[in-house]
Design an enzyme around this catalytic site. Structure first.
Site, PDB file in Angstrom:
ATOM      1  NE  ARG A 172      -4.520  50.304 -39.775  1.00 23.82           N
ATOM      2  CZ  ARG A 172      -5.204  51.362 -40.166  1.00 23.82           C
ATOM      3  NH1 ARG A 172      -4.955  52.542 -39.660  1.00 23.82           N
ATOM      4  NH2 ARG A 172      -6.147  51.233 -41.065  1.00 23.82           N
TER       5      ARG A 172
ATOM      6  CE  LYS B 244     -25.731  54.360 -51.903  1.00 20.70           C
ATOM      7  NZ  LYS B 244     -25.501  55.797 -51.963  1.00 20.70           N
TER       8      LYS B 244
ATOM      9  N   GLY C 137     -13.479  46.892 -44.633  1.00 18.32           N
ATOM     10  CA  GLY C 137     -13.751  47.271 -43.236  1.00 18.32           C
ATOM     11  C   GLY C 137     -14.922  46.513 -42.641  1.00 18.32           C
TER      12      GLY C 137
ATOM     13  N   GLY D 218      -8.584  50.518 -48.273  1.00 26.68           N
ATOM     14  CA  GLY D 218      -8.457  51.117 -49.606  1.00 26.68           C
ATOM     15  C   GLY D 218      -7.548  50.319 -50.523  1.00 26.68           C
TER      16      GLY D 218
HETATM   17  P1  ADP Z   1     -16.812  46.704 -46.875  1.00 24.23           P
HETATM   18  O1  ADP Z   1     -16.563  47.785 -45.839  1.00 24.23           O
HETATM   19  O2  ADP Z   1     -16.495  45.344 -46.334  1.00 24.23           O
HETATM   20  O3  ADP Z   1     -16.140  46.994 -48.191  1.00 24.23           O
HETATM   21  P2  ADP Z   1     -19.329  47.894 -47.671  1.00 24.23           P
HETATM   22  O4  ADP Z   1     -18.983  49.130 -46.928  1.00 24.23           O
HETATM   23  O5  ADP Z   1     -19.348  47.937 -49.141  1.00 24.23           O
HETATM   24  O6  ADP Z   1     -18.411  46.669 -47.169  1.00 24.23           O
HETATM   25  O7  ADP Z   1     -20.792  47.423 -47.273  1.00 24.23           O
HETATM   26  C1  ADP Z   1     -21.198  47.192 -45.950  1.00 24.23           C
HETATM   27  C2  ADP Z   1     -22.562  47.777 -45.682  1.00 24.23           C
HETATM   28  O8  ADP Z   1     -23.561  47.278 -46.557  1.00 24.23           O
HETATM   29  C3  ADP Z   1     -23.023  47.435 -44.283  1.00 24.23           C
HETATM   30  O9  ADP Z   1     -23.197  48.631 -43.560  1.00 24.23           O
HETATM   31  C4  ADP Z   1     -24.355  46.709 -44.498  1.00 24.23           C
HETATM   32  O10 ADP Z   1     -25.321  47.034 -43.517  1.00 24.23           O
HETATM   33  C5  ADP Z   1     -24.788  47.216 -45.842  1.00 24.23           C
HETATM   34  N1  ADP Z   1     -25.753  46.322 -46.479  1.00 24.23           N
HETATM   35  C6  ADP Z   1     -25.570  45.045 -46.853  1.00 24.23           C
HETATM   36  N2  ADP Z   1     -26.705  44.522 -47.363  1.00 24.23           N
HETATM   37  C7  ADP Z   1     -27.643  45.486 -47.319  1.00 24.23           C
HETATM   38  C8  ADP Z   1     -29.024  45.549 -47.694  1.00 24.23           C
HETATM   39  N3  ADP Z   1     -29.670  44.502 -48.245  1.00 24.23           N
HETATM   40  N4  ADP Z   1     -29.671  46.718 -47.498  1.00 24.23           N
HETATM   41  C9  ADP Z   1     -29.022  47.760 -46.950  1.00 24.23           C
HETATM   42  N5  ADP Z   1     -27.730  47.764 -46.567  1.00 24.23           N
HETATM   43  C10 ADP Z   1     -27.043  46.635 -46.751  1.00 24.23           C
HETATM   44 MG    MG Z   2     -17.505  49.709 -45.537  1.00 23.39          MG
END
Ligand code: ADP
Ligand code: MG
Length: 399
Positions: A38, A199, A357, A380
């Site tokens: 940063r 999710k 992240g 965020g």
């Molecule tokens: P970001 O931080 O880039 O916005 P997210 O936090 O939404 O991404 O999602 C990342 C998480 O999703 C990771 O911890 C990854 O392990 C999980 N993930 C991705 N695909 C699956 C899956 N098929 N089943 C369970 N967890 C998953």
């Molecule tokens: Mg994440």
């Protein structure tokens, strides 16, 4: 491109005071920063202002002190790390306004850098109190915002100050806003979006916004399981939100109407237990997932098809890994598609912007973060931008 002023609009600043909002909320361990990305992001801005002769006053928050002084959250903790990255000595000023700030400005010479105390020690910051902003502004001649990562907050230091002083985007803010504009504001089409992660529920607004903006929506990760389930595919023990069937169907309908193609995987990587290289590991068609199996990554045929989609696109925006990338070998699809996107970007056929992240971690794991057009580290703020929301910090600069 929405117009905002940048450092290019500034001439000689000798003796002028530049109030510069930066992100110094660094991860710390044993009294020093474990990651100074940063600070590095704002280095150009700070040194450019100093080299133009300004007395530079850095304004930042650290932690969540909730509007009261808190000796465990002083910005002075990062003084050493900031000085080391900038290669300059920095004066810590334990206030954000008043006689102490005035005296300190008197001591600073043109080109010197001061670091003001944690702006969140005062309730006026998060309340975006105009009186508080005016009090800080009284010490400055110009305001520079170089903290995109907090631009989704309408706080005094991220939004309010822009109403009291001539306001400019710093170099890091400028790069981020230009990259985001090239990705979704005024992109070259066709545009593809990759949305993955765990999710659907955490990214509903992102999906709803993107279906109206992009020509190809690639859904991976746990989110793909929810969409597959909504289409009647048996997903076994996979992470999936079965209560969101109606929502997933609505998003697919909206995509149809908007002319956006949703891409779900044909094949998937499954296992009976979630562990590294489990004995039950296998790749199968999405229609062949057994009751006791879970989908942990998208399969190689899907990756190949998606690579072909990217080859037809001019712009890519990516948030969320395609599989459970932290555990081997469920990073394979994410790594492979990231490498394709990186190569297309390097060939000049694709503008690629990624953020989030875990997404940044996954791109680093793939070794390609540097080959994307732009990788945003603003968690965020990046997601709110992907949801199509106005960012108050940006809006105040555009004015
Ligand atoms: P970001 O931080 O880039 O916005 P997210 O936090 O939404 O991404 O999602 C990342 C998480 O999703 C990771 O911890 C990854 O392990 C999980 N993930 C991705 N695909 C699956 C899956 N098929 N089943 C369970 N967890 C998953
Ligand atoms: Mg994440």
């Amino acid at each position: 491109m929405p117009s905002f002023k940048t450092l290019d609009d500034l001439g000689d600043l000798t003796g002028k005071v530049a109030l510069v909002r930066v992100d110094l909320n660094l991860p710390m361990k044993d009294g020093s920063a474990t990651d100074v990305t940063r600070v590095e992001a704002s280095k150009d801005t700070i040194l450019e202002l100093a080299d133009k002769g300004a007395k530079v006053l850095l304004l930042a928050h650290y932690g969540r002190p909730k509007g009261a002084r808190n000796s465990t959250m002083s910005v002075s903790f990062v003084q050493g790390d900031v000085g080391a990255v900038l290669g300059r000595e920095i004066m810590f000023i334990p206030e954000v306004m008043g006689p102490v700030v005035e005296q300190s400005i008197g001591i600073l010479r043109p080109g010197d850098i001061g670091l003001l105390e944690n702006v969140r020690f005062w309730p006026g910051e998060e309340a975006n109190d105009p009186e508080f902003a005016r009090g800080i502004a009284a010490h400055g001649d110009i305001y520079v915002n170089d903290a995109f990562s907090v631009s989704h907050r309408a706080h005094a230091s991220t939004e309010g100050l822009a109403h009291h002083l001539p306001a400019y985007a710093g170099r890091s803010m400028e790069r981020e806003l230009k990259a985001l504009d090239a990705a979704l504001g005024n992109p070259q089409t066709p545009v593809a979006a990759v949305v993955g992660g765990a999710k659907v529920s955490s990214k509903l607004d992102v999906l709803s916004h993107l279906v109206g903006k992009v020509q190809h929506l690639i859904i991976g990760g746990g989110m793909a399981n929810t969409f597959l389930a909504a289409r009647g595919v048996a997903v076994g023990k996979s992470l999936a939100e079965h209560d969101l069937t109606a929502t997933a169907n609505r998003i697919m309908d909206e995509a149809d109407h908007a002319g956006c193609t949703i891409h779900l995987p044909y094949d998937v990587v499954v296992a009976k237990e979630f562990a590294a290289n489990p004995p039950s590991l296998r790749t199968c068609n999405v229609h062949e997932v057994a009751e006791d199996e879970m989908i942990l990554d998208i399969g190689p045929l899907a990756v190949e098809a998606l690579a072909d989609v990217l080859k037809t696109c001019r712009t890519l925006v990516w948030n969320g890994p395609l599989g459970a990338f932290e555990t081997e070998p469920f990073d394979e699809a994410t790594v492979a598609l990231a490498k394709t996107a990186a190569a297309l970007t390097q060939d000049g056929s694709l503008v690629s912007v990624a953020g989030g992240g875990d997404t940044v971690a996954a791109l680093n794991q793939a070794g390609v973060a540097g080959d994307f057009s732009y990788v945003s580290t603003a968690g965020g703020a990046f997601l709110e931008w992907m949801e199509g929301r106005d960012l108050p910090g940006e809006a105040a600069l555009v004015g």
